[in-house]
Enzyme design. Structure first.
Site, short mmCIF file in Angstrom:
data_model
loop_
_atom_site.label_atom_id
_atom_site.label_comp_id
_atom_site.label_asym_id
_atom_site.label_seq_id
_atom_site.Cartn_x
_atom_site.Cartn_y
_atom_site.Cartn_z
N GLU A 24 0.81 -1.23 0.00
CA GLU A 24 0.00 0.00 0.00
C GLU A 24 0.84 1.28 0.00
O GLU A 24 0.67 2.15 0.85
CB GLU A 24 -0.96 -0.02 1.20
CG GLU A 24 -1.90 -1.21 1.17
CD GLU A 24 -2.77 -1.30 2.42
OE1 GLU A 24 -2.73 -0.38 3.25
OE2 GLU A 24 -3.50 -2.30 2.54
N ASN A 59 1.89 -5.32 -3.05
CA ASN A 59 0.49 -5.59 -2.72
C ASN A 59 -0.25 -4.28 -2.47
O ASN A 59 0.27 -3.39 -1.79
CB ASN A 59 0.44 -6.46 -1.46
CG ASN A 59 -0.94 -7.01 -1.16
OD1 ASN A 59 -1.57 -7.63 -2.00
ND2 ASN A 59 -1.41 -6.80 0.06
N HIS A 96 -11.05 -5.96 -2.10
CA HIS A 96 -12.11 -5.68 -1.13
C HIS A 96 -13.23 -4.94 -1.87
O HIS A 96 -13.11 -3.76 -2.17
CB HIS A 96 -11.56 -4.82 0.02
CG HIS A 96 -10.42 -5.46 0.75
ND1 HIS A 96 -10.59 -6.56 1.55
CD2 HIS A 96 -9.10 -5.17 0.78
CE1 HIS A 96 -9.41 -6.91 2.06
NE2 HIS A 96 -8.49 -6.08 1.60
N GLU A 156 -6.45 -10.69 -0.83
CA GLU A 156 -7.25 -10.41 0.38
C GLU A 156 -8.73 -10.34 0.03
O GLU A 156 -9.44 -9.46 0.51
CB GLU A 156 -6.80 -9.09 1.04
CG GLU A 156 -5.33 -9.04 1.38
CD GLU A 156 -4.92 -7.76 2.09
OE1 GLU A 156 -5.80 -7.05 2.63
OE2 GLU A 156 -3.71 -7.45 2.10
N ASP A 169 -12.52 -10.26 -0.28
CA ASP A 169 -13.79 -10.36 0.43
C ASP A 169 -14.77 -9.43 -0.27
O ASP A 169 -14.40 -8.35 -0.70
CB ASP A 169 -13.67 -10.07 1.93
CG ASP A 169 -12.93 -8.78 2.27
OD1 ASP A 169 -12.74 -7.94 1.37
OD2 ASP A 169 -12.54 -8.62 3.44
#
Length: 348
Positions: free
Chosen positions: A172, A215, A251, A280, A282
């Protein structure tokens, strides 16, 4: 994830292959004689991990050491997944809370559990602006912070050398919005743009066998932020800076859905010479809409030969960092959701 600190446009977030031994799933399963894989019994292709492995991919989950003592949590994770990412246990505040004093208990517990159940492990994360102990923020100069960063990377990667499939080396580092600029952080502010490539070079020397990933979130489609990451990767490849993969966190919710150009965006990174990973995942929602979005992501990864695999960010909605959005494949009672069935069908 616990206590993460970034605004995603969705929420504020703080945050091998299992051997397939035998076919004949139906007959053997009915007799209770399914293939044994990493200590858990299941028929080939009947779980997320097994079905992904049959396609040359992995299907993983984030694990929290604090929940592994719960039988349903551990049993569900061990049965379904063939890659593990420690949710918080390998971050800087967990591994070097005091300068030069490294603690590996939580990370070791995740790794040992994964290994004993036939899962590989992704390391998460070496350099990130969040979940830093205060002493890192208080380092005064760029040269000293570079030494501190190098020491941290080398210690973690040496401790886990040969045991980690891929590391999120830098996490990030770019701003949201239309600027494509680097995010303000102790590393960016004191070391400058070179901190990312320096981190990757240090990581390569520490464990040459591990895949090294950048990432980030909100880079799932073609936009200013993903363009900035794309240009960085292109530059790194042109100058032989070691980078092996890009992680797309994934996300999603109704305000930031799976973009229509998701697969196209993944492919353009692959075309630079790196692999891609969904790191990640979701997706907020329920029912058919949620299932359709999970299917879209799964099919995109399957369609790209160098999409290594998918990791969902948690086992059950109960412990999700965004539990109110019910974003995972198992509900709070560990029941398979419609999205689970859709993902498994897509993998099969």
């Amino acid at each position: 994830m616990t206590e993460q600190s970034r605004t995603t446009g969705r929420t504020v977030r703080s945050g091998f292959r299992r051997t397939l031994v035998i076919g004949m799933a139906g007959a053997l399963a009915s007799a209770g004689l399914v293939a044994l894989t990493g200590g858990s019994a299941h028929a080939a292709g009947s779980t997320l991990g097994a079905a992904a492995a049959a396609k040359g991919k992995y299907f993983g989950t984030a694990l929290s050491n604090g929940h592994l003592g719960e039988a349903q949590y551990a049993q569900t994770a061990d049965r379904e997944f063939n890659m593990a990412t420690p949710e918080n246990e390998m971050k800087w505040d967990a591994t070097e809370p005091n300068r030069g004093q490294f603690t590996y208990g939580g990370g070791d517990a995740i790794l040992n559990h994964a290994q004993s159940h036939g899962m590989r492990t992704r390391g998460h994360t070496l350099v990130w602006h969040s979940q830093l102990p205060g002493w890192v923020n208080n380092i005064g100069t760029g040269s000293e912070l570079t030494q501190v960063m190098d020491n941290h990377i080398r210690n973690l990667m040496t401790h886990y050398k040969g045991k980690i499939y891929a590391w999120d080396v830098v996490n990030e580092a770019f701003q949201d919005g239309s600027s494509g600029a680097r995010r303000s952080s102790p590393f960016q502010n004191k070391i400058g743009n070179s901190f990312i490539e320096h981190a990757f070079q240090t990581a390569r020397s520490a464990d040459p066998a591990a895949k090294l990933c950048y990432n980030d979130y909100n880079i799932d489609g073609v936009n200013a932020k993903s363009n900035a990451v794309y240009n960085m990767v292109k530059d790194f490849k042109s100058r032989n800076i070691p980078i092996d993969c890009v992680g797309f966190q994934g996300h999603f919710n109704s305000q930031s859905p799976v973009p229509s150009d998701f697969q196209q965006n993944l492919q353009r990174f692959v075309d630079l010479g790196v692999s891609v990973q969904i790191t990640e995942l979701d997706i907020a929602g329920s029912g058919q809409a949620q299932a359709d979005n999970y299917t879209k992501v799964t099919r995109a990864c399957l369609a790209i030969s160098r999409c290594d695999g998918i990791t969902v960010w948690g086992v059950t909605d109960k412990y999700s960092w965004r539990s109110g959005d019910t974003p995972l494949l198992f509900d709070g009672n560990y029941q398979k959701k419609q999205a689970y069935n859709s993902v498994l069908a897509a993998l099969q």
